[in-house]
Design a protein around this motif. Structure first.
Motif, PDB file in Angstrom:
ATOM      1  N   PRO A 161       0.825  -1.216   0.000  1.00 51.33           N
ATOM      2  CA  PRO A 161       0.000   0.000   0.000  1.00 51.33           C
ATOM      3  C   PRO A 161       0.856   1.262   0.000  1.00 51.33           C
ATOM      4  N   TRP A 162       0.235   2.359  -0.441  1.00 52.56           N
ATOM      5  CA  TRP A 162       0.911   3.635  -0.390  1.00 52.56           C
ATOM      6  C   TRP A 162       1.057   4.072   1.072  1.00 52.56           C
ATOM      7  N   MET A 163       2.246   4.556   1.419  1.00 52.44           N
ATOM      8  CA  MET A 163       2.503   4.996   2.786  1.00 52.44           C
ATOM      9  C   MET A 163       3.304   6.292   2.777  1.00 52.44           C
ATOM     10  N   SER A 164       3.035   7.130   3.770  1.00 52.66           N
ATOM     11  CA  SER A 164       3.737   8.399   3.918  1.00 52.66           C
ATOM     12  C   SER A 164       4.361   8.460   5.321  1.00 52.66           C
ATOM     13  N   VAL A 165       4.662   9.658   5.776  1.00 46.13           N
ATOM     14  CA  VAL A 165       5.226   9.856   7.122  1.00 46.13           C
ATOM     15  C   VAL A 165       4.373  10.875   7.861  1.00 46.13           C
ATOM     16  N   SER A 166       4.415  10.818   9.177  1.00 41.19           N
ATOM     17  CA  SER A 166       3.664  11.774   9.982  1.00 41.19           C
ATOM     18  C   SER A 166       4.541  12.980  10.299  1.00 41.19           C
ATOM     19  N   PRO A 167       3.945  14.068  10.790  1.00 39.05           N
ATOM     20  CA  PRO A 167       4.743  15.246  11.157  1.00 39.05           C
ATOM     21  C   PRO A 167       5.748  14.973  12.275  1.00 39.05           C
ATOM     22  N   ASP A 168       5.508  13.906  13.061  1.00 41.79           N
ATOM     23  CA  ASP A 168       6.389  13.599  14.191  1.00 41.79           C
ATOM     24  C   ASP A 168       7.491  12.630  13.784  1.00 41.79           C
ATOM     25  N   THR A 169       8.176  12.940  12.689  1.00 38.55           N
ATOM     26  CA  THR A 169       9.266  12.101  12.199  1.00 38.55           C
ATOM     27  C   THR A 169      10.448  12.969  11.811  1.00 38.55           C
ATOM     28  N   TYR A 170      11.601  12.340  11.761  1.00 41.36           N
ATOM     29  CA  TYR A 170      12.821  13.032  11.343  1.00 41.36           C
ATOM     30  C   TYR A 170      12.658  13.575   9.926  1.00 41.36           C
ATOM     31  N   ILE A 171      12.060  12.778   9.041  1.00 40.99           N
ATOM     32  CA  ILE A 171      11.872  13.205   7.650  1.00 40.99           C
ATOM     33  C   ILE A 171      11.041  14.477   7.579  1.00 40.99           C
ATOM     34  N   ALA A 172       9.933  14.499   8.312  1.00 39.58           N
ATOM     35  CA  ALA A 172       9.052  15.673   8.281  1.00 39.58           C
ATOM     36  C   ALA A 172       9.781  16.915   8.768  1.00 39.58           C
ATOM     37  N   ARG A 173      10.612  16.753   9.767  1.00 38.71           N
ATOM     38  CA  ARG A 173      11.326  17.920  10.306  1.00 38.71           C
ATOM     39  C   ARG A 173      12.473  18.341   9.388  1.00 38.71           C
ATOM     40  N   MET A 174      13.022  17.411   8.634  1.00 45.09           N
ATOM     41  CA  MET A 174      13.980  17.795   7.596  1.00 45.09           C
ATOM     42  C   MET A 174      13.254  18.621   6.533  1.00 45.09           C
ATOM     43  N   MET A 175      12.086  18.179   6.115  1.00 48.12           N
ATOM     44  CA  MET A 175      11.295  18.917   5.137  1.00 48.12           C
ATOM     45  C   MET A 175      10.989  20.326   5.625  1.00 48.12           C
ATOM     46  N   ALA A 176      10.662  20.439   6.904  1.00 42.93           N
ATOM     47  CA  ALA A 176      10.281  21.735   7.465  1.00 42.93           C
ATOM     48  C   ALA A 176      11.419  22.751   7.415  1.00 42.93           C
ATOM     49  N   GLU A 177      12.660  22.266   7.365  1.00 39.97           N
ATOM     50  CA  GLU A 177      13.804  23.176   7.322  1.00 39.97           C
ATOM     51  C   GLU A 177      13.799  24.051   6.061  1.00 39.97           C
ATOM     52  N   GLY A 179      10.759  24.782   4.480  1.00 43.51           N
ATOM     53  CA  GLY A 179       9.406  25.296   4.310  1.00 43.51           C
ATOM     54  C   GLY A 179       8.417  24.333   3.699  1.00 43.51           C
ATOM     55  N   TRP A 180       8.743  23.044   3.688  1.00 45.89           N
ATOM     56  CA  TRP A 180       7.797  22.052   3.201  1.00 45.89           C
ATOM     57  C   TRP A 180       6.992  21.478   4.356  1.00 45.89           C
ATOM     58  N   ARG A 181       5.712  21.274   4.126  1.00 38.59           N
ATOM     59  CA  ARG A 181       4.862  20.650   5.137  1.00 38.59           C
ATOM     60  C   ARG A 181       4.120  19.481   4.493  1.00 38.59           C
ATOM     61  N   LEU A 182       3.665  18.584   5.337  1.00 37.67           N
ATOM     62  CA  LEU A 182       2.919  17.419   4.884  1.00 37.67           C
ATOM     63  C   LEU A 182       1.419  17.719   4.859  1.00 37.67           C
ATOM     64  N   PRO A 183       0.684  17.068   3.970  1.00 35.67           N
ATOM     65  CA  PRO A 183      -0.777  17.226   4.006  1.00 35.67           C
ATOM     66  C   PRO A 183      -1.354  16.436   5.170  1.00 35.67           C
ATOM     67  N   PRO A 184      -2.526  16.830   5.684  1.00 36.07           N
ATOM     68  CA  PRO A 184      -3.166  16.046   6.758  1.00 36.07           C
ATOM     69  C   PRO A 184      -3.565  14.671   6.241  1.00 36.07           C
ATOM     70  N   MET A 185      -3.428  13.674   7.103  1.00 37.98           N
ATOM     71  CA  MET A 185      -3.776  12.297   6.752  1.00 37.98           C
ATOM     72  C   MET A 185      -4.901  11.800   7.643  1.00 37.98           C
ATOM     73  N   ARG A 186      -5.762  10.957   7.102  1.00 43.64           N
ATOM     74  CA  ARG A 186      -6.861  10.400   7.888  1.00 43.64           C
ATOM     75  C   ARG A 186      -6.351   9.424   8.938  1.00 43.64           C
ATOM     76  N   GLU A 187      -5.335   8.646   8.591  1.00 39.87           N
ATOM     77  CA  GLU A 187      -4.808   7.639   9.514  1.00 39.87           C
ATOM     78  C   GLU A 187      -3.792   8.292  10.449  1.00 39.87           C
ATOM     79  N   PRO A 188      -3.994   8.204  11.764  1.00 39.37           N
ATOM     80  CA  PRO A 188      -3.114   8.885  12.712  1.00 39.37           C
ATOM     81  C   PRO A 188      -1.848   8.098  13.044  1.00 39.37           C
ATOM     82  N   ALA A 189      -1.359   7.289  12.125  1.00 34.72           N
ATOM     83  CA  ALA A 189      -0.183   6.466  12.382  1.00 34.72           C
ATOM     84  C   ALA A 189       1.097   7.259  12.137  1.00 34.72           C
ATOM     85  N   ARG A 190       2.175   6.740  12.661  1.00 37.37           N
ATOM     86  CA  ARG A 190       3.476   7.382  12.441  1.00 37.37           C
ATOM     87  C   ARG A 190       3.864   7.307  10.966  1.00 37.37           C
ATOM     88  N   TYR A 191       3.512   6.198  10.349  1.00 40.34           N
ATOM     89  CA  TYR A 191       3.747   6.027   8.910  1.00 40.34           C
ATOM     90  C   TYR A 191       2.408   5.648   8.280  1.00 40.34           C
TER      91      TYR A 191
END
Length: 264
Positions: A161-177, A179-191
Motif C-alpha cells: 500500500p501507499w505509505m507516507s510519514v507523519s509530522p512527528d518524524t525526522y523526515i518531516a522535520r527535515m522537510m520543514a527546514e 518550508g515544506w509541510r505534509l498534508p493532513p492524513m486520515r490515519e493517525p499512524a506514524r507512517y
C-alpha cells in the motif's frame, strides 16, 4: 560521567566496548568517530562507509536479526533505534548483552545529542565535538539560505500500500527546514497508509518519492505524474532520513533544493 540515552537509561564510558549496531546511520557515525575496530556486528543495511563496514560481520537486518550469531560475537553494547528495531528482538538481546544504547533522533539538531552520546559512551568525545562543529557549520549555512514559499508536499516511502510519514518524524522535520509541510492524513499512524483521491491531490503542491525504503525510480515518478497531474520528484531517501554522519550531506542536499539546484 553518566550519559542518558533516548530510553532514559544511564551509561558510563567504556573504552573497551564491543559494539553491535542495528542502526545503519549510527553504524556510519561510529565508524566516523574512529570506532570501526570495536564494531563486532552490523546489519546488512549498514553499508556506509563501505571500506570499513566490509570487515564487520553481518547479523541480519534491522528487524530480522540472527540472535544466536550476535550471542557468539559477545558484544558488551548494542546500539538500537526506537523506529528501526523491534522491541521484542531488543528485549531478547538484552538478556545477554549488558548495555543497550537506545537512539531516537526526531529533528536535525538531535544529531548533536546523538554524536555526543556515542562519543561519550565509547570514549570518543573529542571526535564527537569535532563532528558537532561540522554539523553546526552546515546547519548555519542552511539557515542562511533563502527559502521559497511554503509548499505542501506528500512524502511517499512505500507503495502497495501507499505509505507516507507523519509530522512527528525526522523526515518531516527535515522537510520543514526548507518550508515544506505534509498534508493532513486520515490515519493517525506514524507512517500512515493512504489512497489517492481528488481531495488529497487538491491539497498538495507536489509529491516526493523516496529512494528508500521502497526503491522508487524515475519511472515511478513519471507514471504518477501522469496519473495525478501534479509535480512528482524522486528524492534521495538517505539524505532525508539518515541521521548521524549522513546528516551533514543531508543538510547540503536541502540547501541545494532551497537554491533551486535540485528537484526543479
Amino acid at each position: 560521567m553518566t550519559l542518558i540515552d533516548a530510553a532514559g537509561a544511564h551509561h558510563t564510558p567504556d573504552p573497551a566496548a564491543r559494539i553491535v549496531s542495528l542502526v545503519p546511520s549510527v553504524t556510519e557515525l561510529l565508524c566516523d568517530l574512529g570506532l570501526a575496530s570495536q564494531l563486532v556486528g552490523r546489519t546488512g543495511f549498514c553499508i556506509h562507509p563501505a571500506d570499513q563496514v566490509a570487515a564487520i560481520p553481518k547479523v541480519g537486518g534491522t528487524k530480522d536479526v540472527n540472535i544466536d550469531k550476535i550471542r557468539k560475537l559477545a558484544p558488551t553494547h548494542l546500539v538500537v533505534n526506537i523506529d528501526e528495531n523491534e522491541k521484542p528482538t531488543v528485549e531478547a538481546l538484552a538478556e545477554f548483552i549488558p548495555h543497550i544504547v537506545v537512539t531516537h533522533p526526531l529533528a536535525p539538531r538531535d544529531n548533536l545529542d546523538l554524536a555526543r552520546l556515542m562519543g561519550g559512551v565509547f570514549c570518543r568525545d573529542s571526535e564527537a565535538a569535532a563532528w558537532c562543529a561540522q554539523f553546526e557549520a552546515e546547519y548555519a549555512a542552511l539557515q542562511a539560505t533563502p527559502k521559497g514559499p511554503p509548499r505542501t508536499m506528500l512524502y511517499c516511502i512505500w507503495q502497495d500500500p501507499w505509505m507516507s510519514v507523519s509530522p512527528d518524524t525526522y523526515i518531516a522535520r527535515m522537510m520543514a527546514e526548507i518550508g515544506w509541510r505534509l498534508p493532513p492524513m486520515r490515519e493517525p499512524a506514524r507512517y500512515p497508509r493512504f489512497e489517492w483521491n481528488a481531495a488529497l491531490v487538491d491539497a498538495i503542491d507536489g509529491v516526493l518519492l523516496s529512494t528508500e525504503p521502497y526503491r522508487f525510480t524515475e519511472a515511478h515518478a513519471d507514471a504518477l505524474k501522469r496519473q495525478i497531474g501534479k509535480p512528482v520528484h524522486l528524492i534521495d531517501g538517505e539524505m532525508m532520513s539518515w541521521y548521524g554522519s549522513r546528516s551533514l550531506a543531508g543538510l547540503r542536499y536541502l540547501r541545494a533544493i532551497a537554491e533551486g539546484k535540485l528537484l526543479v
